[in-house]
Design a protein around this motif. Structure first.
Motif, PDB file in Angstrom:
ATOM      1  N   UNK A  62      -4.793 -10.081   9.184  1.00 30.09           N
ATOM      2  CA  UNK A  62      -4.138  -9.296   8.135  1.00 30.09           C
ATOM      3  C   UNK A  62      -4.275  -9.971   6.774  1.00 30.09           C
ATOM      4  N   UNK A  63      -4.188 -11.284   6.743  1.00 31.55           N
ATOM      5  CA  UNK A  63      -4.338 -12.006   5.471  1.00 31.55           C
ATOM      6  C   UNK A  63      -5.737 -11.799   4.910  1.00 31.55           C
ATOM      7  N   UNK A 100       6.161  -3.065  15.264  1.00 30.50           N
ATOM      8  CA  UNK A 100       5.479  -3.391  14.019  1.00 30.50           C
ATOM      9  C   UNK A 100       5.007  -2.128  13.301  1.00 30.50           C
ATOM     10  N   UNK A 101       4.530  -1.145  14.061  1.00 35.45           N
ATOM     11  CA  UNK A 101       4.109   0.117  13.452  1.00 35.45           C
ATOM     12  C   UNK A 101       5.310   0.836  12.841  1.00 35.45           C
ATOM     13  N   UNK A 102       6.438   0.810  13.531  1.00 35.14           N
ATOM     14  CA  UNK A 102       7.649   1.438  13.003  1.00 35.14           C
ATOM     15  C   UNK A 102       8.125   0.729  11.739  1.00 35.14           C
ATOM     16  N   UNK A 103       8.045  -0.605  11.741  1.00 43.15           N
ATOM     17  CA  UNK A 103       8.451  -1.368  10.568  1.00 43.15           C
ATOM     18  C   UNK A 103       7.527  -1.083   9.385  1.00 43.15           C
ATOM     19  N   UNK A 104       6.226  -0.946   9.655  1.00 40.67           N
ATOM     20  CA  UNK A 104       5.275  -0.631   8.582  1.00 40.67           C
ATOM     21  C   UNK A 104       5.596   0.727   7.962  1.00 40.67           C
ATOM     22  N   UNK A 105       5.957   1.709   8.797  1.00 40.56           N
ATOM     23  CA  UNK A 105       6.311   3.034   8.287  1.00 40.56           C
ATOM     24  C   UNK A 105       7.556   2.940   7.410  1.00 40.56           C
ATOM     25  N   UNK A 153      -0.505  -2.273   5.184  1.00 45.27           N
ATOM     26  CA  UNK A 153       0.524  -1.554   5.943  1.00 45.27           C
ATOM     27  C   UNK A 153      -0.059  -0.309   6.607  1.00 45.27           C
ATOM     28  N   UNK A 154      -0.969   0.363   5.918  1.00 47.13           N
ATOM     29  CA  UNK A 154      -1.634   1.527   6.528  1.00 47.13           C
ATOM     30  C   UNK A 154      -2.502   1.096   7.709  1.00 47.13           C
ATOM     31  N   UNK A 155      -3.151  -0.064   7.607  1.00 46.92           N
ATOM     32  CA  UNK A 155      -3.945  -0.571   8.735  1.00 46.92           C
ATOM     33  C   UNK A 155      -3.060  -0.879   9.937  1.00 46.92           C
ATOM     34  N   UNK A 156      -1.873  -1.453   9.668  1.00 48.42           N
ATOM     35  CA  UNK A 156      -0.942  -1.739  10.770  1.00 48.42           C
ATOM     36  C   UNK A 156      -0.510  -0.445  11.440  1.00 48.42           C
ATOM     37  N   UNK A 157      -0.248   0.578  10.615  1.00 49.86           N
ATOM     38  CA  UNK A 157       0.177   1.866  11.153  1.00 49.86           C
ATOM     39  C   UNK A 157      -0.910   2.500  12.018  1.00 49.86           C
ATOM     40  N   UNK A 158      -2.165   2.341  11.620  1.00 52.57           N
ATOM     41  CA  UNK A 158      -3.259   2.981  12.351  1.00 52.57           C
ATOM     42  C   UNK A 158      -3.742   2.149  13.540  1.00 52.57           C
ATOM     43  N   UNK A 159      -3.825   0.834  13.356  1.00 54.06           N
ATOM     44  CA  UNK A 159      -4.452  -0.010  14.379  1.00 54.06           C
ATOM     45  C   UNK A 159      -3.479  -0.935  15.093  1.00 54.06           C
ATOM     46  N   UNK A 160      -2.200  -0.898  14.717  1.00 48.89           N
ATOM     47  CA  UNK A 160      -1.242  -1.808  15.332  1.00 48.89           C
ATOM     48  C   UNK A 160      -1.060  -1.565  16.813  1.00 48.89           C
ATOM     49  N   UNK A 161      -0.840  -2.666  17.539  1.00 46.52           N
ATOM     50  CA  UNK A 161      -0.670  -2.586  18.994  1.00 46.52           C
ATOM     51  C   UNK A 161       0.796  -2.426  19.363  1.00 46.52           C
ATOM     52  N   UNK A 162       1.661  -3.152  18.672  1.00 46.68           N
ATOM     53  CA  UNK A 162       3.091  -3.149  18.997  1.00 46.68           C
ATOM     54  C   UNK A 162       3.799  -2.020  18.258  1.00 46.68           C
ATOM     55  N   UNK A 163       4.604  -1.268  18.979  1.00 44.57           N
ATOM     56  CA  UNK A 163       5.302  -0.122  18.408  1.00 44.57           C
ATOM     57  C   UNK A 163       6.304  -0.544  17.347  1.00 44.57           C
TER      58      UNK A 163
END
Length: 341
Positions: free
Chosen positions: A123-124, A197-202, A185-195
């Protein structure tokens, strides 16, 4: 304990020397005073020659009655205590963010965003690549101008209560790198594995799209213009300042209904300014503030625009051992001559 001395040499140059470090086995006030006396004596110095002292915010150092500051002042009343200004400013900022729930929410969201974006090397790397691409795009279309030392590699940092300037640094870098943050954050939402983390990104992306979040990063002196411009460029809805807003977190039948203008200007901006002024008054002693106000009159900036003879005369009165009554009478014409030169 580290001891540093600042003095004016025979050529009237301000010098700062590191005297040494002392291993402290007992942090009681008298023990600290004895260690300072011992280090002074080995270097031919005396407490009676001190004209100032400064420490961090520890109670055993600056206690009004039983601290090290008070102990030295009993021996030498002219060793005026001077706050560590950077430390006191940081304490004031931290206290205000804890007292104002809207500012506290802002920095909580910023900390969550920083942790999300910097949670992994992948991510960095994506964040840095996106930031560099944004800089190049703005340079190509003329929004930014290149220059030596500009656009050096930066990273996001969480604000820390003990890291001086970290709150300002966090907000400044967030504003400069907001597009790259959204991309990650959009990458986490699209490619994230853990739900989670995706919810937190949203949640954080939604928070960043609120007008209130962006207003908290700007001063009211801009009178909303910079905030509105920032929001319009990023398609963030700007509310009508005269519309009624219901304060979140309370039942509607008991919640106070105020306009957006009242919420942003009174509840956020004015409350924060008032809190900052109160904290600054609490953290900075009146004598210390008065000393620095007088000393600032000697600044050569803008051809000694701040020169004030009366304040400098008042400054000399703080040190009767250095300026007796006759010397104080002679000081006024000497200051007139100094300013004419």
């Amino acid at each position: 304990m580290a001891i540093i001395s600042r003095f004016v040499d025979k050529s009237r140059q301000v010098k700062e020397h590191f005297l040494g470090m002392s291993y402290i086995t007992n942090t009681c006030v008298q023990s600290l005073k004895d260690d300072i006396d011992a280090m002074f004596s080995t270097r031919g110095l005396s407490i009676s020659s001190l004209r100032g002292q400064g420490y961090d915010g520890a109670s055993n150092m600056l206690g009004e009655f039983n601290g090290l500051k008070a102990l030295i002042l009993r021996e030498n009343p002219h060793a005026m205590y001077v706050n560590c200004f950077a430390h006191q400013f940081q304490l004031a900022i931290v206290s205000v963010t804890h007292r104002n729930c809207m500012l506290g929410d802002l920095f909580n969201v910023l900390a969550i965003i920083v942790n999300l974006v910097c949670a992994s090397c992948k991510r960095v790397d994506a964040f840095r690549t996106s930031y560099q691409a944004n800089i190049l795009e703005k340079l190509n279309i003329g929004e930014l101008t290149s220059g030596r030392g500009q656009f050096q590699e930066m990273s996001l940092e969480c604000p820390g209560d003990t890291r001086w300037g970290s709150y300002l640094l966090t907000i400044t870098r967030f504003i400069n790198m907001v597009n790259a943050i959204i991309d990650v954050l959009e990458n986490i939402l699209e490619d994230g594995v853990h739900l989670d983390q995706k919810s937190s990104a949203v949640r954080q992306m939604n928070a960043m799209q609120e007008f209130e979040f962006n207003l908290r990063e700007n001063g009211w002196d801009t009178l909303l213009s910079r905030v509105i411009e920032f929001c319009v460029d990023r398609h963030i809805l700007v509310p009508n300042m005269e519309d009624i807003v219901v304060v979140k977190g309370r039942p509607r039948h008991v919640a106070q209904q105020v306009t957006y203008f009242h919420r942003f200007y009174v509840d956020l901006y004015c409350h924060a300014i008032d809190s900052i002024l109160q904290e600054l008054n609490d953290h900075f002693l009146e004598t210390t503030t008065e000393l620095f106000t007088c000393i600032s009159c000697l600044s050569p900036r803008d051809s000694f625009a701040a020169f004030d003879k009366n304040k400098l005369l008042h400054l000399a009165q703080f040190y009767p051992l250095d300026f007796n009554s006759e010397e104080l009478l002679l000081l006024r014409p000497q200051l007139d001559k100094f300013f004419c030169l």
